[in-house]
Scaffold this motif. Structure first.
Motif, mmCIF file in Angstrom:
data_model
loop_
_atom_site.group_PDB
_atom_site.id
_atom_site.type_symbol
_atom_site.label_atom_id
_atom_site.label_comp_id
_atom_site.label_asym_id
_atom_site.label_seq_id
_atom_site.Cartn_x
_atom_site.Cartn_y
_atom_site.Cartn_z
ATOM 1 N N GLU A 1 23.456 19.237 12.699
ATOM 2 C CA GLU A 1 22.678 18.032 12.932
ATOM 3 C C GLU A 1 21.247 18.277 12.447
ATOM 4 O O GLU A 1 20.896 19.404 12.089
ATOM 5 N N ASP B 1 25.507 11.696 5.526
ATOM 6 C CA ASP B 1 24.686 11.974 6.707
ATOM 7 C C ASP B 1 25.331 13.141 7.465
ATOM 8 O O ASP B 1 26.465 13.508 7.193
ATOM 9 N N TRP B 2 24.627 13.706 8.424
ATOM 10 C CA TRP B 2 25.246 14.680 9.319
ATOM 11 C C TRP B 2 26.326 13.976 10.134
ATOM 12 O O TRP B 2 26.266 12.759 10.347
ATOM 13 N N PRO C 1 21.318 12.657 2.231
ATOM 14 C CA PRO C 1 22.536 12.759 1.431
ATOM 15 C C PRO C 1 22.413 13.748 0.262
ATOM 16 O O PRO C 1 21.321 13.913 -0.283
ATOM 17 N N ASN D 1 18.394 18.021 4.525
ATOM 18 C CA ASN D 1 19.207 16.957 5.112
ATOM 19 C C ASN D 1 20.022 16.230 4.051
ATOM 20 O O ASN D 1 19.646 16.216 2.883
ATOM 21 N N SER E 1 29.407 13.222 9.489
ATOM 22 C CA SER E 1 30.109 12.135 8.805
ATOM 23 C C SER E 1 31.056 12.706 7.756
ATOM 24 O O SER E 1 30.956 13.875 7.379
#
Ligand SMILES: [Zn+2]
Ligand SMILES: [Zn+2]
Length: 348
Positions: A49, A8-9, A58, A56, A11
């Motif tokens: 983000e 994810d963003w 994953p 995006n 992370s």
């Protein structure tokens, strides 16, 4: 197979088990021999983000890849299983005017690209895994003799990006010229090597870290300077008052951009390669006459062929340390702390 994925963003990446890819028509699966860790991956993990880019998580990290052809989809010709290859990183539509000359980093029809404005490791699965799916055979480039995948991987970004930035300024890099490299990190140290290998310019390397200047010297810099308040004047003194014909800013923050503008010579180039996100006020009085200021992003497929040739001949050799997939998170940590010298290449 194992893959280092960004879940994810905002992370940390995770090493997880995923299915091995199989190639569809026209596609290639590459067995990864080396996947470079790039400073821009840190921005993916910590700064981006949702909405910042048109894709995006994953996805599997790693946009700097080389290895061996593992499996070919229907209709792929001209490649053989086991052949060493590099993966060209920016994946465009393949059909627009930019893509047709190999400059897929500047694709003008990104809606038709495998992922808009990205590639493997940038929206789609990259090379920090045992195998990687490449969606079009045109995106793999055979390695010349004398270059193995561990050496080739960093050339696809840490080599190609400075090569493109330098090549476009070749006409300004004759024997009496001076080039300034700001930031002697993963890309900058290769930039110094490329300047020495492909031009007759005099190279000044600038960094805030003494160890980075040592690396710049090893790579062939004629002069190194610890960056400080009067670095621009120092550059002017070292060039008989004229300034630098070409400044390559591999950092791109406010202070380095200001330094570049203050150190540039009339009719010079100030090229922003680093994605530090700084700004530079430009007005009639703020930069020397006819200084061209530009950003560049990655490079073209023909340029990748050229930079791989320089690598095979030993003229451009990114300084790299190798890490296993298990050690990759630690390699990124060292990069963030500024204790990584040169490039980190993950060997699955
Ligand atoms: Zn990169
Ligand atoms: Zn295109």
């Amino acid at each position: 197979m194992r893959a280092l994925r960004l879940p994810d963003w905002k992370s940390e990446p995770e090493l997880v088990e995923v299915d091995e890819p199989t190639p569809g028509p026209g596609q290639v699966v590459v067995k990864i021999g080396g996947a470079g860790a790039c400073h821009s991956d840190l921005h993916l993990m910590h700064d981006f983000e949702a909405g910042a880019v048109p894709w995006n998580p994953p996805f599997t990290l790693g946009h700097e890849n080389a290895g061996w052809v593992h499996a070919l989809g229907d209709g792929v010709t001209g490649l053989t299983v086991g052949q060493p290859v590099a993966v060209y990183g920016p994946w465009g539509c393949g059909n627009c005017e930019r893509c047709r000359v190999g400059a897929e980093s500047y694709c003008e029809n990104v809606a038709e690209a495998p992922v808009p404005g990205g590639g493997g490791g940038l929206g789609l699965d990259g090379g920090m895994a045992e195998y990687m799916l490449v969606p079009y055979a045109r995106l793999v480039v055979p390695l010349p003799d004398g270059l193995d995948p561990v050496q080739a991987a960093p050339l696809t970004d840490a080599g190609l990006t400075p090569y493109h930035a330098i090549r476009r300024s070749w006409s300004k890099l004759g024997p009496t010229s001076t080039a300034v490299v700001i930031g002697v990190g993963g890309l900058g140290h290769v930039g110094v090597q490329i300047l020495k290998a492909t031009t007759a310019t005099r190279v000044i390397a600038v960094d805030t870290r003494a160890e980075a200047l040592k690396l710049g010297e090893e790579c062939g810099a004629d002069l190194t300077m610890l960056s400080g308040a009067d670095t621009a004047q120092e550059i002017r003194r070292a060039t008989g008052g004229r300034g630098a014909d070409v400044v390559l800013d591999f950092v791109g923050v406010d202070t380095t951009l200001a330094l570049g503008a203050a150190a540039a010579r009339t009719v010079g180039d100030l090229t922003i390669v680093g994605i530090g996100g700084g700004t530079l006020p430009v007005s009639y009085f703020s930069v020397p006459y006819e200084v061209s200021i530009q950003t560049t992003y990655w490079g073209s497929r023909p340029e990748l062929i050229e930079v791989l040739d320089l690598g095979a001949r030993g003229l451009v050799r990114p300084k790299a340390s190798t890490f296993s997939l298990e050690e990759a998170v630690g390699a990124y940590r060292k990069m963030r702390d500024g204790t990584l010298e040169g490039r980190a290449v993950v060997v699955p």
